[in-house]
Motif scaffolding. Structure first.
Motif, PDB file in Angstrom:
ATOM      1  N   HIS A 119       0.831  -1.204   0.000  1.00  0.00           N
ATOM      2  CA  HIS A 119       0.000   0.000   0.000  1.00  0.00           C
ATOM      3  C   HIS A 119       0.865   1.253   0.000  1.00  0.00           C
ATOM      4  O   HIS A 119       0.610   2.214  -0.732  1.00  0.00           O
ATOM      5  CB  HIS A 119      -0.902   0.026   1.240  1.00  0.00           C
ATOM      6  CG  HIS A 119      -2.233  -0.620   1.028  1.00  0.00           C
ATOM      7  ND1 HIS A 119      -2.861  -1.358   2.009  1.00  0.00           N
ATOM      8  CD2 HIS A 119      -3.080  -0.638  -0.030  1.00  0.00           C
ATOM      9  CE1 HIS A 119      -4.018  -1.806   1.565  1.00  0.00           C
ATOM     10  NE2 HIS A 119      -4.160  -1.385   0.324  1.00  0.00           N
ATOM     11  N   TYR A 120       1.882   1.235   0.829  1.00  0.00           N
ATOM     12  CA  TYR A 120       2.739   2.416   0.956  1.00  0.00           C
ATOM     13  C   TYR A 120       3.556   2.644  -0.313  1.00  0.00           C
ATOM     14  O   TYR A 120       3.671   3.775  -0.804  1.00  0.00           O
ATOM     15  CB  TYR A 120       3.665   2.247   2.160  1.00  0.00           C
ATOM     16  CG  TYR A 120       4.606   3.418   2.348  1.00  0.00           C
ATOM     17  CD1 TYR A 120       4.119   4.702   2.589  1.00  0.00           C
ATOM     18  CD2 TYR A 120       5.999   3.230   2.286  1.00  0.00           C
ATOM     19  CE1 TYR A 120       4.987   5.774   2.762  1.00  0.00           C
ATOM     20  CE2 TYR A 120       6.860   4.296   2.467  1.00  0.00           C
ATOM     21  CZ  TYR A 120       6.351   5.561   2.700  1.00  0.00           C
ATOM     22  OH  TYR A 120       7.218   6.619   2.874  1.00  0.00           O
ATOM     23  N   LEU A 121       4.118   1.578  -0.862  1.00  0.00           N
ATOM     24  CA  LEU A 121       4.909   1.720  -2.085  1.00  0.00           C
ATOM     25  C   LEU A 121       4.045   2.216  -3.243  1.00  0.00           C
ATOM     26  O   LEU A 121       4.462   3.068  -4.040  1.00  0.00           O
ATOM     27  CB  LEU A 121       5.582   0.396  -2.438  1.00  0.00           C
ATOM     28  CG  LEU A 121       6.555  -0.176  -1.389  1.00  0.00           C
ATOM     29  CD1 LEU A 121       7.229  -1.432  -1.924  1.00  0.00           C
ATOM     30  CD2 LEU A 121       7.597   0.852  -0.985  1.00  0.00           C
ATOM     31  N   ASP A 122       2.825   1.710  -3.344  1.00  0.00           N
ATOM     32  CA  ASP A 122       1.906   2.185  -4.379  1.00  0.00           C
ATOM     33  C   ASP A 122       1.568   3.661  -4.166  1.00  0.00           C
ATOM     34  O   ASP A 122       1.440   4.432  -5.128  1.00  0.00           O
ATOM     35  CB  ASP A 122       0.620   1.353  -4.367  1.00  0.00           C
ATOM     36  CG  ASP A 122       0.850  -0.068  -4.872  1.00  0.00           C
ATOM     37  OD1 ASP A 122       1.902  -0.323  -5.483  1.00  0.00           O
ATOM     38  OD2 ASP A 122      -0.043  -0.924  -4.637  1.00  0.00           O
ATOM     39  N   HIS A 123       1.420   4.029  -2.920  1.00  0.00           N
ATOM     40  CA  HIS A 123       1.140   5.438  -2.593  1.00  0.00           C
ATOM     41  C   HIS A 123       2.269   6.341  -3.074  1.00  0.00           C
ATOM     42  O   HIS A 123       2.025   7.405  -3.669  1.00  0.00           O
ATOM     43  CB  HIS A 123       0.958   5.568  -1.071  1.00  0.00           C
ATOM     44  CG  HIS A 123       0.964   6.971  -0.559  1.00  0.00           C
ATOM     45  ND1 HIS A 123      -0.132   7.803  -0.654  1.00  0.00           N
ATOM     46  CD2 HIS A 123       1.947   7.698   0.059  1.00  0.00           C
ATOM     47  CE1 HIS A 123       0.165   8.971  -0.108  1.00  0.00           C
ATOM     48  NE2 HIS A 123       1.402   8.932   0.329  1.00  0.00           N
ATOM     49  N   LEU A 124       3.506   5.920  -2.855  1.00  0.00           N
ATOM     50  CA  LEU A 124       4.643   6.717  -3.308  1.00  0.00           C
ATOM     51  C   LEU A 124       4.658   6.831  -4.830  1.00  0.00           C
ATOM     52  O   LEU A 124       4.916   7.906  -5.384  1.00  0.00           O
ATOM     53  CB  LEU A 124       5.955   6.105  -2.809  1.00  0.00           C
ATOM     54  CG  LEU A 124       6.189   6.114  -1.284  1.00  0.00           C
ATOM     55  CD1 LEU A 124       7.536   5.456  -0.970  1.00  0.00           C
ATOM     56  CD2 LEU A 124       6.148   7.525  -0.727  1.00  0.00           C
ATOM     57  N   ALA A 125       4.385   5.713  -5.496  1.00  0.00           N
ATOM     58  CA  ALA A 125       4.370   5.730  -6.964  1.00  0.00           C
ATOM     59  C   ALA A 125       3.269   6.642  -7.497  1.00  0.00           C
ATOM     60  O   ALA A 125       3.486   7.406  -8.450  1.00  0.00           O
ATOM     61  CB  ALA A 125       4.192   4.306  -7.498  1.00  0.00           C
ATOM     62  N   GLU A 126       2.104   6.597  -6.874  1.00  0.00           N
ATOM     63  CA  GLU A 126       0.987   7.453  -7.300  1.00  0.00           C
ATOM     64  C   GLU A 126       1.303   8.932  -7.120  1.00  0.00           C
ATOM     65  O   GLU A 126       0.779   9.783  -7.837  1.00  0.00           O
ATOM     66  CB  GLU A 126      -0.275   7.082  -6.515  1.00  0.00           C
ATOM     67  CG  GLU A 126      -0.857   5.726  -6.896  1.00  0.00           C
ATOM     68  CD  GLU A 126      -1.876   5.235  -5.877  1.00  0.00           C
ATOM     69  OE1 GLU A 126      -2.195   6.014  -4.940  1.00  0.00           O
ATOM     70  OE2 GLU A 126      -2.340   4.084  -6.016  1.00  0.00           O
ATOM     71  N   GLY A 163       4.166  10.193  -7.689  1.00  0.00           N
ATOM     72  CA  GLY A 163       5.203  10.578  -8.638  1.00  0.00           C
ATOM     73  C   GLY A 163       6.610  10.157  -8.294  1.00  0.00           C
ATOM     74  O   GLY A 163       7.557  10.546  -8.984  1.00  0.00           O
ATOM     75  N   SER A 164       6.786   9.358  -7.256  1.00  0.00           N
ATOM     76  CA  SER A 164       8.133   8.902  -6.912  1.00  0.00           C
ATOM     77  C   SER A 164       8.629   7.911  -7.960  1.00  0.00           C
ATOM     78  O   SER A 164       7.881   7.039  -8.412  1.00  0.00           O
ATOM     79  CB  SER A 164       8.135   8.229  -5.529  1.00  0.00           C
ATOM     80  OG  SER A 164       7.812   9.155  -4.511  1.00  0.00           O
ATOM     81  N   SER A 165       9.886   8.042  -8.319  1.00  0.00           N
ATOM     82  CA  SER A 165      10.488   7.122  -9.277  1.00  0.00           C
ATOM     83  C   SER A 165      10.842   5.814  -8.578  1.00  0.00           C
ATOM     84  O   SER A 165      10.899   5.750  -7.342  1.00  0.00           O
ATOM     85  CB  SER A 165      11.757   7.745  -9.851  1.00  0.00           C
ATOM     86  OG  SER A 165      12.757   7.836  -8.846  1.00  0.00           O
ATOM     87  N   PRO A 166      11.108   4.738  -9.347  1.00  0.00           N
ATOM     88  CA  PRO A 166      11.550   3.491  -8.716  1.00  0.00           C
ATOM     89  C   PRO A 166      12.771   3.684  -7.834  1.00  0.00           C
ATOM     90  O   PRO A 166      12.879   3.057  -6.768  1.00  0.00           O
ATOM     91  CB  PRO A 166      11.849   2.587  -9.915  1.00  0.00           C
ATOM     92  CG  PRO A 166      10.916   3.079 -10.983  1.00  0.00           C
ATOM     93  CD  PRO A 166      10.873   4.572 -10.797  1.00  0.00           C
ATOM     94  N   ALA A 167      13.694   4.559  -8.252  1.00  0.00           N
ATOM     95  CA  ALA A 167      14.885   4.825  -7.434  1.00  0.00           C
ATOM     96  C   ALA A 167      14.497   5.513  -6.128  1.00  0.00           C
ATOM     97  O   ALA A 167      15.044   5.212  -5.055  1.00  0.00           O
ATOM     98  CB  ALA A 167      15.878   5.680  -8.219  1.00  0.00           C
ATOM     99  N   ASP A 168      13.553   6.458  -6.221  1.00  0.00           N
ATOM    100  CA  ASP A 168      13.093   7.152  -5.009  1.00  0.00           C
ATOM    101  C   ASP A 168      12.439   6.177  -4.036  1.00  0.00           C
ATOM    102  O   ASP A 168      12.659   6.248  -2.824  1.00  0.00           O
ATOM    103  CB  ASP A 168      12.084   8.244  -5.378  1.00  0.00           C
ATOM    104  CG  ASP A 168      12.693   9.378  -6.174  1.00  0.00           C
ATOM    105  OD1 ASP A 168      13.909   9.606  -6.042  1.00  0.00           O
ATOM    106  OD2 ASP A 168      11.945  10.039  -6.929  1.00  0.00           O
TER     107      ASP A 168
END
Length: 457
Positions: free
Chosen positions: A70-77, A79-84
Motif C-alpha cells: 500500500h505504501y509503495l503504491d502510494h509513493l508511486a501514485e 510521482g516517486s520514481s523506482p529509485a526514489d
C-alpha cells in the motif's frame, strides 16, 4: 607504604562496581518487566493477567506485505520514481520521519486534530518519544515532572535515566481531579521548583483502567495554561476500546499546551515499534527566531536512534492508508473483542466473588468500559513474593500495583490485564485468582480492608 597504596589503587580489576554506574540501574522500576517475564517463564502453566500486549489472534503474517505494498503504491501514485521508492524503503531517511504527512492526515480524520506534519516526529515507539520530550523540556534540577499516579513505568523509568525529578499526583478511585494537580503545582513552586510538565494517560489508563471525564479534561487544559506547564498526553488504548472515545486533549488544545505521545503498538502491531510525538509548541531562540519543539526533538533523536526504521514506517503507513487514516475502523474488530473480554472478566470476577462475599473479604475492583486493564484491591499486602506464591501455588500471574507508584503506595492493589487471553483462559484464570484471594484473605478481618482513595494504599 605510599607506593604500595598507589599500586593497590591502580591494580587492574576484572569487574565493575555497581556504585560506579549510574544510579538509575539500581532502581526497582527498571527491573519490573524483567521480573514479570522471569515469573512467566518460570511458571509456563500459569495463566497470566500480567502482559499488556495485543491479542495475537488479530495478526496475519501476510498483512505486513499488504501494508508495505500500500505504501509503495502510494509513493508511486505521488510521482516517486523506482529509485526514489527504493531509497525510501532501504535508506535511513529523514530523522523526523518520512510518514509525517500520513500521520497528520490520520489525526485529522480520526481524531479531529489539526496539526502540521512538521510538528510531528516519528519515533521508535512512544517510549522514545517520552525520552526525547523529557530531554528537551527539563533543563535543570529544579524542573520537575508531575505524573498521574499510579502511572505507566515507562515514563518514570525514562525520567530516572535522565535524572528528572518526579512528583506523583495521586489519582482518586474515580480518577484524576484537577484540584489535586493544582495543589501539587503550588507545592512544587513553594519549594522553589518549576513544574514543567504533567504526564497522563486520559483514556483507560495503564495501570488503573480509569478514564478522564470531559469536565476533568477541560479543567486540565485550563490549569496548564493558567499555571504555565505542558501536558504530556499518552493514550494508546482509545482506538482499541469499544464505543466512541472522548476527544483527545490535543484536539481541544487551543493554547498549544499539549504534547501528544502516540503509539501504533496497540493499533497496528507492536513489532513495528513505531510511535510519534506531536510537538507544535513554538521555541524562540536568543536572536528572536522561532522553530517548532518538534525540530528540537529531531536534533536529540539524531543522537539517539538516528531515525525510525524505514521498513517499519512503511508498514504502519500502509496500514493507515489502507484504512483511509481511520484507526477506529482498522481496529473495530479488535475494539469489540477487547470490550467483550473486559465484560467477560468482570462477569467472571462477579461470579467467583459475589458482592456479599467480596464485601466480607474486603475485596473490590473498578469496572473500566475499555482498555486492557482493571484494578483489584485486597486487604492483604501484595508484592513480588506474594506474586511468586500466586504463580507457584495457584497457577495465576498478575502485576503488583506497587510497580506503578513513583513513591510509595499500591500495597493492596493488583493490576489485571485482559488483552492477551481467550475467554476460556479468563474463566479459568479468575477461578484460580479467586482461590488465591480467598486463601490470602483468610487471616484478615473485614476491618483490615483498604478504604478511601487510591492514595491511601
Amino acid at each position: 607504604m605510599a607506593g604500595t597504596t598507589i599500586a593497590a589503587q591502580t591494580r587492574p580489576r576484572d569487574h565493575l562496581e555497581m556504585a560506579e554506574l549510574h544510579g538509575s540501574i539500581s532502581e526497582p522500576v527498571l527491573d519490573t518487566m524483567n521480573f514479570l517475564n522471569e515469573v512467566t517463564h518460570r511458571y509456563p502453566d500459569a495463566i497470566s493477567f500480567a502482559p499488556g500486549r495485543p491479542y495475537d489472534g488479530f495478526f496475519d503474517t501476510e498483512q505486513v506485505f499488504t501494508h508495505i505494498r500500500h505504501y509503495l503504491d502510494h509513493l508511486a501514485e505521488r510521482g516517486s520514481s523506482p529509485a526514489d521508492i527504493r531509497t525510501a524503503l532501504y535508506q535511513y531517511g529523514p530523522t523526523a520521519g518520512q510518514i509525517r504527512q500520513i500521520i497528520a492526515d490520520s489525526l485529522r480524520v480520526d481524531e479531529d486534530t489539526e496539526v502540521p506534519p512538521e510538528s510531528i516526529v516519528v519515533t521508535v515507539g512512544a517510549q522514545e518519544a517520552m525520552l526525547l520530550v523529557l530531554r528537551a523540556l527539563f533543563a535543570g534540577p529544579d524542573d520537575v515532572l508531575l505524573v498521574s499516579s499510579p502511572c505507566y513505568v515507562g515514563i518514570t523509568g525514562a525520567a530516572r535515566l535522565l535524572d528528572v525529578p518526579v512528583r506523583p499526583v495521586e489519582e482518586r478511585e474515580d480518577g484524576f481531579h484537577a484540584a489535586d494537580l493544582e495543589a501539587a503545582v503550588l507545592a512544587e513552586r513553594a519549594r522553589g521548583r518549576r513544574p514543567r510538565a504533567f504526564y497522563v494517560v486520559p483514556d483507560h489508563s495503564n495501570p488503573s483502567g480509569n478514564t478522564m471525564g470531559p469536565k476533568a479534561r477541560e479543567e486540565l487544559l485550563e490549569l496548564a495554561e493558567r499555571h504555565d506547564f505542558l501536558v504530556l498526553e499518552d493514550s494508546p488504548y482509545r482506538q482499541v476500546s469499544p464505543g466512541t472515545p472522548l476527544p483527545t486533549l490535543k484536539s481541544g488544545d487551543r493554547a498549544r499546551r499539549v504534547v501528544q505521545l502516540g503509539s501504533y503498538s496497540k493499533t497496528v502491531f507492536p513489532g513495528a515499534r513505531v510511535g510519534f510525538a506531536v510537538a507544535d509548541q513554538r521555541v524562540r531562540d536568543t536572536a528572536g527566531g522561532e522553530r517548532l519543539l518538534a525540530d528540537e526533538l529531531a536534533k536529540i533523536k539524531s543522537m539517539v536512534t538516528v531515525n525510525t526504521p524505514s521498513l517499519s514506517q512503511a508498514a504502519v503507513a500502509g496500514a493507515l492508508l489502507g484504512a483511509r487514516g481511520r484507526l477506529s475502523e482498522l481496529n473495530a474488530e479488535a475494539a469489540a473483542y477487547y470490550g467483550e473480554a473486559m465484560r467477560e472478566m468482570l462477569r467472571r470476577l462477579d461470579a467467583r466473588l459475589p458482592a456479599a462475599r467480596r464485601e466480607a473479604l474486603g475485596v473490590r475492583w473498578n469496572e473500566p468500559s475499555g482498555g486492557f486493564f482493571l484494578t483489584l484491591r485486597v486487604p492483604f499486602r501484595v508484592d513480588n513474593t506474594v506474586l511468586t506464591t500466586s504463580a507457584q501455588d495457584f497457577g495465576v500471574i498478575w502485576t503488583p500495583m506497587t510497580h506503578f507508584y513513583p513513591g510509595t503506595g499500591g500495597h493492596h492493589g493488583i493490576r489485571l490485564s485482559i488483552s492477551y487471553l481467550t475467554h476460556a483462559e479468563i474463566d479459568e484464570g479468575t477461578a484460580r485468582l479467586a482461590r488465591f484471594i480467598e486463601a490470602h484473605c483468610a487471616p484478615h478481618t473485614t476491618s483490615s480492608a483498604p478504604h478511601g482513595t487510591s492514595g491511601s494504599q
